[in-house]
Structure formats: structure tokens, C-alpha cells
Design an enzyme around this catalytic site. Structure first.
Site, PDB file in Angstrom:
ATOM      1  N   ASP A   1      47.499  35.793  45.005  1.00  0.00           N
ATOM      2  CA  ASP A   1      48.603  34.985  45.932  1.00  0.00           C
ATOM      3  C   ASP A   1      49.921  35.713  45.667  1.00  0.00           C
ATOM      4  O   ASP A   1      50.960  35.333  46.294  1.00  0.00           O
ATOM      5  CB  ASP A   1      48.877  33.681  45.083  1.00  0.00           C
ATOM      6  CG  ASP A   1      49.415  33.820  43.972  1.00  0.00           C
ATOM      7  OD1 ASP A   1      49.067  34.738  43.085  1.00  0.00           O
ATOM      8  OD2 ASP A   1      49.882  32.795  43.116  1.00  0.00           O
TER       9      ASP A   1
ATOM     10  N   ASP B   1      51.961  37.175  44.177  1.00  0.00           N
ATOM     11  CA  ASP B   1      53.143  37.151  43.411  1.00  0.00           C
ATOM     12  C   ASP B   1      53.263  38.003  42.350  1.00  0.00           C
ATOM     13  O   ASP B   1      54.477  38.217  41.603  1.00  0.00           O
ATOM     14  CB  ASP B   1      53.531  35.655  42.874  1.00  0.00           C
ATOM     15  CG  ASP B   1      52.436  35.185  41.860  1.00  0.00           C
ATOM     16  OD1 ASP B   1      51.539  35.986  41.614  1.00  0.00           O
ATOM     17  OD2 ASP B   1      52.652  34.154  41.283  1.00  0.00           O
ATOM     18  N   ARG B   2      52.432  38.821  42.459  1.00  0.00           N
ATOM     19  CA  ARG B   2      52.382  40.011  41.228  1.00  0.00           C
ATOM     20  C   ARG B   2      52.032  41.496  42.077  1.00  0.00           C
ATOM     21  O   ARG B   2      50.930  41.162  42.641  1.00  0.00           O
ATOM     22  CB  ARG B   2      51.438  39.875  40.010  1.00  0.00           C
ATOM     23  CG  ARG B   2      51.945  39.082  39.183  1.00  0.00           C
ATOM     24  CD  ARG B   2      51.075  38.825  37.823  1.00  0.00           C
ATOM     25  NE  ARG B   2      49.883  38.506  38.369  1.00  0.00           N
ATOM     26  CZ  ARG B   2      48.400  38.754  37.427  1.00  0.00           C
ATOM     27  NH1 ARG B   2      48.755  39.169  36.357  1.00  0.00           N
ATOM     28  NH2 ARG B   2      47.471  38.260  38.041  1.00  0.00           N
TER      29      ARG B   2
ATOM     30  N   HIS C   1      55.137  40.296  36.743  1.00  0.00           N
ATOM     31  CA  HIS C   1      56.002  39.296  37.269  1.00  0.00           C
ATOM     32  C   HIS C   1      57.334  39.947  37.162  1.00  0.00           C
ATOM     33  O   HIS C   1      58.014  40.144  36.172  1.00  0.00           O
ATOM     34  CB  HIS C   1      55.876  37.852  36.626  1.00  0.00           C
ATOM     35  CG  HIS C   1      54.818  37.168  36.904  1.00  0.00           C
ATOM     36  ND1 HIS C   1      54.392  36.498  37.954  1.00  0.00           N
ATOM     37  CD2 HIS C   1      53.457  36.872  36.147  1.00  0.00           C
ATOM     38  CE1 HIS C   1      53.336  36.013  37.838  1.00  0.00           C
ATOM     39  NE2 HIS C   1      52.614  35.964  36.894  1.00  0.00           N
TER      40      HIS C   1
ATOM     41  N   ASP D   1      47.470  40.868  43.242  1.00  0.00           N
ATOM     42  CA  ASP D   1      46.759  39.562  42.938  1.00  0.00           C
ATOM     43  C   ASP D   1      46.381  38.696  44.154  1.00  0.00           C
ATOM     44  O   ASP D   1      46.998  38.752  45.146  1.00  0.00           O
ATOM     45  CB  ASP D   1      47.169  39.075  41.434  1.00  0.00           C
ATOM     46  CG  ASP D   1      48.433  38.241  41.783  1.00  0.00           C
ATOM     47  OD1 ASP D   1      48.986  38.076  43.027  1.00  0.00           O
ATOM     48  OD2 ASP D   1      48.975  37.593  41.040  1.00  0.00           O
TER      49      ASP D   1
ATOM     50  N   SER E   1      45.125  31.977  42.597  1.00  0.00           N
ATOM     51  CA  SER E   1      45.618  33.550  42.473  1.00  0.00           C
ATOM     52  C   SER E   1      44.315  34.144  42.062  1.00  0.00           C
ATOM     53  O   SER E   1      43.667  34.561  42.817  1.00  0.00           O
ATOM     54  CB  SER E   1      46.663  33.402  40.976  1.00  0.00           C
ATOM     55  OG  SER E   1      46.989  34.598  40.734  1.00  0.00           O
ATOM     56  N   HIS E   2      44.329  34.854  40.858  1.00  0.00           N
ATOM     57  CA  HIS E   2      43.221  35.770  40.465  1.00  0.00           C
ATOM     58  C   HIS E   2      41.837  35.052  39.904  1.00  0.00           C
ATOM     59  O   HIS E   2      41.053  35.603  39.180  1.00  0.00           O
ATOM     60  CB  HIS E   2      43.886  36.830  39.365  1.00  0.00           C
ATOM     61  CG  HIS E   2      44.342  36.332  38.074  1.00  0.00           C
ATOM     62  ND1 HIS E   2      45.618  35.782  38.016  1.00  0.00           N
ATOM     63  CD2 HIS E   2      43.803  36.170  37.024  1.00  0.00           C
ATOM     64  CE1 HIS E   2      45.842  35.270  36.901  1.00  0.00           C
ATOM     65  NE2 HIS E   2      44.702  35.580  36.208  1.00  0.00           N
TER      66      HIS E   2
ATOM     67  N   LYS F   1      50.328  25.516  42.906  1.00  0.00           N
ATOM     68  CA  LYS F   1      51.603  25.606  42.088  1.00  0.00           C
ATOM     69  C   LYS F   1      52.746  24.824  42.974  1.00  0.00           C
ATOM     70  O   LYS F   1      52.870  24.990  44.134  1.00  0.00           O
ATOM     71  CB  LYS F   1      52.051  27.165  42.300  1.00  0.00           C
ATOM     72  CG  LYS F   1      51.166  28.132  41.498  1.00  0.00           C
ATOM     73  CD  LYS F   1      51.300  29.532  41.418  1.00  0.00           C
ATOM     74  CE  LYS F   1      50.412  30.431  40.792  1.00  0.00           C
ATOM     75  NZ  LYS F   1      50.699  31.909  40.829  1.00  0.00           N
TER      76      LYS F   1
ATOM     77  N   ARG G   1      45.024  24.075  38.047  1.00  0.00           N
ATOM     78  CA  ARG G   1      43.743  25.116  38.430  1.00  0.00           C
ATOM     79  C   ARG G   1      42.433  24.270  37.702  1.00  0.00           C
ATOM     80  O   ARG G   1      42.375  23.990  36.637  1.00  0.00           O
ATOM     81  CB  ARG G   1      43.910  26.289  37.531  1.00  0.00           C
ATOM     82  CG  ARG G   1      44.860  27.429  38.034  1.00  0.00           C
ATOM     83  CD  ARG G   1      44.683  28.895  37.456  1.00  0.00           C
ATOM     84  NE  ARG G   1      44.568  28.654  35.893  1.00  0.00           N
ATOM     85  CZ  ARG G   1      45.489  28.525  35.038  1.00  0.00           C
ATOM     86  NH1 ARG G   1      46.826  28.656  35.684  1.00  0.00           N
ATOM     87  NH2 ARG G   1      45.571  28.627  33.729  1.00  0.00           N
TER      88      ARG G   1
END
Length: 460
Positions: free
Chosen positions: A247, A249-250, A332, A245, A98-99, A108, A13
Site C-alpha cells: 500500500d 506507505d513504506r 515508516h 510495499d 499491504s504486504h 486501515k 487484516r
């Protein structure tokens, strides 16, 4: 040799231009190819304006290392997890921040079987090779191929294997895709529901992909980013709200009154849902807040197992224990049949099924648990000397504790309350979580006591 500061503990990141650009993305591709020597890799990218160019630079680096690249296009991280396992390839990379703020991007990385590549499992090696930038000349005769592929339909089919669609009752669900990163999946699920006559009505908010982030940074953990979802739930008299979020994944859930449900209580719900389908299964949870999860898992005949916080640790422990599900209070959620990876889509489908089967609202499902084990939620304290602050708290409370655990930071348990205190892996912050047995006043009192001890040397 210039250090690449975009490499973090678990992923990549960095700020665009200085920390991450097309040249660095290309080098990461070359380094991944040289370190793992994969034959075929899948790549994808989120909705950010720079994700496509960074993904193609990464793909060029992989191809110049002799790797064949399959590009699944606009995608969330979990679609890369799915594609890597489903296609049986040697790894995958999702370009996403992501966020994080708009001027950031990242990546990732996973290897075969969608296993994470983090600090201890290859990320440091990829970093070293990318920093050295000492790659062999490109052999055009051995250059990898590039192909665009579509796994969306297979992915959506897989998502629906977690529930019995015949159990679903008519429900109105608000789904906020942030800035549309998850929009294509929501649309595909909606089409599938229509095809199967599933009585779920989806009210889509911010569903169109827009990398300009007109609806703010996609991070529903921040209270200021929840209002659009709350407003849509109330305006449409919806049964539940779902927000993702960046991407996806949450996922974050809201009840029919627009109340935000802490991720901790969702872990208990999902554990219960899996144990109804697989009695006696093992459930992995993190050490921050535990009593509600342990209680529910034991009641449902399962085996609760604690793991250190963080996706790499949870996934590794799940594989070791063959656990059916793992959950973190940070929203998660990990699933054995999803290559032990985290998904933001599977949880809300399971909760919709649970609401239908139990004929209860989401609020009814969690309010008893919230009363039985009230919690502080995660409180972050910026400190100049985190180690000394944690020791100060430990010295003040350890002599009274029934149990001390050091799985992740320190967890101290007493008759009617417990707390976990840990330093962040990624920022100068100490994270505090407190819970009690049915005594909200005690939980609040102890939270204030610990915060006062921590802040003796806190930075404003």
C-alpha cells in the site's frame, strides 16, 4: 455472537472468505458509521483483486448508516490520509492488506484529521458493534450518498512541497511499484517532473497494477523480494533504487551499487534534511535502534524524542510535541505537514534532494553512519515463552548496564553497545536489535550472545 478475528491491534487484516468477506465489510461500515457518526467518509482500495468488492460493501454499510461516501478509487493508504485531511471530511478507510499474502485483505481506518483508529481509540468499539450485528433498519430517506472523486493531482502537488525542485540535479531513479499499486502516483509524478523540467529520470519496474501479484508479495523487507530492483539499478546504471510495499506507505532504498539501505540509517538522513530546513525542530524516533539518530539530530541542532514503536504511538507523540518528522527503522516515516501520517513517497523525494544538494551518492551519505553505528538489523526469534526469554537476557546483562529503558520492551545501554528486546504485538515473536559505537565485531558478538540466551527454549 461470532468473534471477528480480522480485527488486530492497529488495523483489520484477515484471510479472505473465512475472516473477511463482503458481509463482514458491510458490517464494519455500519459499525464505523454507528460508532463515530461521521457525515462524510473517504474510501479507497489497493490493487488486490478483492479490494474493489470489499470497498463497495464497506461503502454500502456506511451509506446505510447515513454516511456520505467519497470514493478515491485505486489508492495507497497515504492517499486516504491525504484525502481525509485535504477534503476536511470526518474519516477515511483504505481497503488493503499491504504486504500480506494474496489470500488476505484488510482495512486501515482513520477519523477526522487523519487520526488513527486503533485498539485504544475506537477499533475495539467498531469490532464489538460489527460482531453484535444488531443495526437499526435502513431508513432509505436518510441513506448516505456515493460519489467518486479524484484527489491525485492535489496529492502530487502536496508531495512536491517537501522539496525545492530547483535543487534537484540529473538523477536516474529505479522505482519498483511492486505490483503496480503505486504506479498511478509514479506516473503522475513523472508527468509533473516533465512539466516543471525537473531532471529526474524514472525507470519504472512492475508499474502496471495487477492484483494477481505476478511479481510476488510486495514486501521488500524480504531479501528475496529485492532482486528485481537491484537488477534494474545495475542494468540501468541508476543513482538509486526505490521499492514499495503493497500500500506504499513504506519505501525501501537501494544505493547505486544495488545495496539495500536499512531503514534505521534513512531515519537519520531525513531528520538531518528537516533540521536543515527547520533548525531546532523536534524529531521522534523509536527505541529499537537510536544512537545514530540521536547523534545526527543533536549535531544538526534538533531535539530527539523517543516514542514507543507503532504508528499510533508515534503519531500521538508527534502531535503532542509538534515534531516536524518521526521515523521508525521499519521504514515508516511520518511528517507533521502530512497530518502527522506516514508516507512512502515523501522520503525518496527528500533523499533525491539531499543527494543533489550534498553532491554525494546515497552510499556516501550512509556509509559513514553505518560504520559509526553498525547494527544487527531486526532479528526475529520464535519462542514458546517470550516473557521468560526476555527476563533471562535481562538477568544476564542488567547488572552491567549504564542505563535501562522500558519505553518498549527493554533497552539496555553500555559504554560501547546497546540492545532493544521486545515482544511483537501481532505474533509470537521476540524482536532483537543490537548496535555499537563503531565496533562491528562487538555488535556481532553481543548479538550472538543474546540470541543464544533467547534460544534456550526456542521452537524450531
Amino acid at each position: 455472537m461470532t468473534e471477528l478475528t480480522c480485527f488486530k491491534a492497529y488495523d483489520i487484516r484477515g484471510q479472505l472468505g473465512t475472516e473477511l468477506n463482503e458481509d463482514i465489510a458491510y458490517r464494519i461500515g455500519r459499525a464505523y458509521g454507528e460508532f463515530l457518526k461521521p457525515k462524510t467518509i473517504v474510501v479507497g482500495g489497493d490493487v488486490r483483486l478483492t479490494s474493489e468488492e470489499l470497498k463497495l460493501a464497506l461503502a454500502n454499510g456506511l451509506r446505510d448508516s447515513g454516511v456520505d461516501v467519497l470514493d478515491i478509487g485505486l489508492s495507497g493508504t497515504e492517499e486516504i490520509y491525504f484525502a481525509t485531511s485535504h477534503l476536511g471530511v470526518d474519516g477515511g478507510v483504505e481497503v488493503t492488506a499491504s504486504h500480506n499474502p494474496m489470500d488476505y485483505n484488510g482495512m486501515k481506518l482513520v477519523r477526522e484529521g487523519s487520526r488513527p483508529i486503533s485498539g485504544d481509540t475506537g477499533l475495539k468499539d467498531v469490532k464489538r458493534l460489527a460482531e453484535e450485528n444488531n443495526f437499526a433498519a435502513v431508513d432509505e430517506t436518510k441513506r448516505g450518498s456515493y460519489q467518486q472523486v479524484n484527489v491525485l493531482n492535489d496529492y502530487v502537488e502536496h508531495l512536491l512541497t517537501y522539496i525545492d525542485v530547483n535543487n534537484l540535479k540529473p538523477l536516474k531513479l529505479v522505482i519498483n511499484s511492486g505490483n503496480g499499486a503505486a504506479g498511478h502516483v509514479v506516473d503522475a509524478l513523472e508527468a509533473k517532473f516533465a512539466e516543471l523540467n525537473v531532471p529526474l529520470e524514472l525507470i519504472k519496474v512492475h508499474n502496471e497494477p495487477d492484483g494477481n501479484f505476478p511479481n510476488g508479495i510486495p514486501n521488500p523487507l524480504l531479501p528475496e523480494n529485492r532482486q528485481d530492483t537491484i537488477d534494474a539499478v545495475l542494468a540501468n546504471n541508476a543513482d538509486m533504487g526505490i521499492a514499495f510495499d503493497g500500500d506504499f506507505d513504506r519505501c525501501f532504498l537501494f544505493d547505486h551499487e544495488g545495496g539495500f539501505i536499512e531503514g534505521y540509517y534513512i531515519v537519520g538522513l531525513l531528520a538531518e534534511a528537516f533540521l536543515q530546513k527547520e533548525p531546532g525542530a523536534k524529531i521522534i524516533h523509536d527505541p529499537r535502534l537510536t544512537w545514530n539518530t540521536i547523534d545526527l539530530v543533536k549535531q544538526a541542532g534538533g531535539e530527539p524524542i523517543m516514542s514507543k514503536t507503532g504508528h499510533a504511538f508515534i503519531k500521538e507523540r508527534m502531535r503532542k510535541e509538534d515534531a516536524v518528522y518521526g521515523g521508525e527503522m521499519s521504514a515508516h516515516h511520518y511528517f507533521r505537514d502530512f497530518a502527522y501520517c506516514d508516507s512512502g513517497m515523501i522520503p525518496w523525494l527528500l533523499v533525491a534532494e539531499l543527494v543533489s544538494v550534498k553532491n554525494m551518492t546515497l552510499k556516501q551519505l550512509v556509509e559513514q553512519r553505518m560504520a559509526a553505528y553498525p547494527s544487527s538489523g531486526e532479528i526475529n526469534n520464535k519462542l514458546d515463552d517470550a516473557k521468560a526469554a526476555i527476563q533471562r537476557v535481562r538477568d544476564a546483562f542488567e547488572f552491567q548496564a549504564n542505563h535501562v529503558d522500558e519505553t518498549d520492551g527493554i533497552s539496555l545501554e553500555f559504554d560501547n553497545w546497546r540492545f532493544n528486546l521486545r515482544s511483537s504485538n501481532t505474533e509470537p515473536v521476540v524482536r532483537l536489535n543490537v548496535e555499537s559505537r563503531g565496533d562491528e565485531e562487538l555488535m556481532r558478538k553481543k548479538t550472538l550472545e543474546i540470541e543464544a540466551l533467547l534460544r534456550l527454549k526456542a521452537i524450531d
